[in-house]
Design an enzyme around this catalytic site. Structure first.
Site, mmCIF file in Angstrom:
data_model
loop_
_atom_site.group_PDB
_atom_site.id
_atom_site.type_symbol
_atom_site.label_atom_id
_atom_site.label_comp_id
_atom_site.label_asym_id
_atom_site.label_seq_id
_atom_site.Cartn_x
_atom_site.Cartn_y
_atom_site.Cartn_z
ATOM 1 N N LYS A 89 0.972 -1.297 -0.095
ATOM 2 C CA LYS A 89 0.140 -0.259 0.334
ATOM 3 C C LYS A 89 1.314 1.036 0.400
ATOM 4 C CE LYS A 89 -4.900 0.320 2.304
ATOM 5 N NZ LYS A 89 -5.066 0.550 3.560
HETATM 6 O O1 G3P Z 1 -9.415 0.969 4.210
HETATM 7 C C1 G3P Z 1 -8.911 2.192 4.308
HETATM 8 C C2 G3P Z 1 -9.992 2.023 5.600
HETATM 9 O O2 G3P Z 1 -9.181 1.873 6.714
HETATM 10 C C3 G3P Z 1 -9.806 3.512 6.269
HETATM 11 O O3 G3P Z 1 -11.307 3.006 7.669
HETATM 12 O O4 G3P Z 1 -12.733 4.063 9.091
HETATM 13 O O5 G3P Z 1 -10.561 4.630 9.575
HETATM 14 O O6 G3P Z 1 -11.621 5.637 7.232
HETATM 15 P P1 G3P Z 1 -11.668 4.184 8.149
#
Ligand code: G3P
Length: 222
Positions: A89
């Site tokens: 990533k």
């Molecule tokens: O895959 C990306 C994700 O982990 C981000 O999620 O909930 O931190 O916006 P969030």
């Protein structure tokens, strides 16, 4: 549409793997930081990534933390060497895209993360990214329209035949999964709690209760 699980929690991944429906995993530094040092969990993040790769037969995203392209490339090579399932990533920055170009030439798969605009996704695809991750939840959190971004990215990739796949990320609820599927996104990466919610419907429970009660009544002795 492929379903990935968005977590670094080994218990959640083990349980999700047993369903036979999950085809990949995405992690990020915040998700890994939550798991490292937990009782019984591996101490080094490389061990966590290796264990995840053992549990799921599919792409496992592990993120670089370096900021300059040469350091990102070095770090990405180390991550890719952990296991053949690892996809590196890379954050959506200018340095990140330089790194993606070099890694793609070396055959190392990349997932460009923190994508918030269709032109960022276009640049990532042009750099040779295997995947892009638009963060729909974080856009919606700021009263934007995360799924509109996904629709635009899919349209652009289709217009030019880019092989880059879209991972709908930052998923908050089942409706995001539904909309990702309706748009034809290749992948949604979904937190454990939202995956569990996808199975549930009160009418399924009520229906099952009714079937059981009728069956027991019909088979009651005497
Ligand atoms: O895959 C990306 C994700 O982990 C981000 O999620 O909930 O931190 O916006 P969030």
């Amino acid at each position: 549409m492929k379903l990935f699980i968005d977590t670094a929690n080994l218990e959640e991944i083990r349980e999700a793997a047993s369903w036979g429906l999950i085809e990949g995993v995405t992690t990020n530094p915040s998700l890994l930081a939550k798991e490292l040092g937990k009782a019984g969990a591996p101490v080094r993040f490389e061990e966590v990534i290796h264990e995840i790769c053992r549990l799921i037969d599919g792409p496992v995203s592990a993120e670089v933390t370096s900021e300059q392209a040469p350091a990102m490339v070095e770090e990405a090579r180390r991550l890719a060497a952990i296991h053949e399932h690892v996809v590196v990533k890379i954050p959506m920055t200018l340095e990140g895209l330089k790194a993606v170009g070099r890694l793609s030439a070396e055959g190392i798969r990349t997932n460009v993360t923190l994508v918030f605009s269709p032109t960022q996704a276009l640049l990532a695809a042009k750099a040779g990214a295997s995947y892009v991750s638009p963060f729909v939840g974080r856009i919606d959190d700021r009263s934007g329209d995360g799924m509109e971004l996904v629709a635009q990215i899919l349209q652009i990739f289709d217009n030019y035949g880019f092989p880059t796949e879209v991972i709908v990320a930052s998923v908050r609820h089942p409706r995001h999964v539904l909309e990702a599927a309706l748009l034809g996104a290749e992948i949604a990466t979904v937190p454990y709690a939202v995956l569990r919610a996808l199975f549930a419907h009160p009418l399924t429970d009520l229906g099952l209760e009714g079937f059981r009660a009728d069956w027991e009544r019909a088979n009651r002795p005497g």
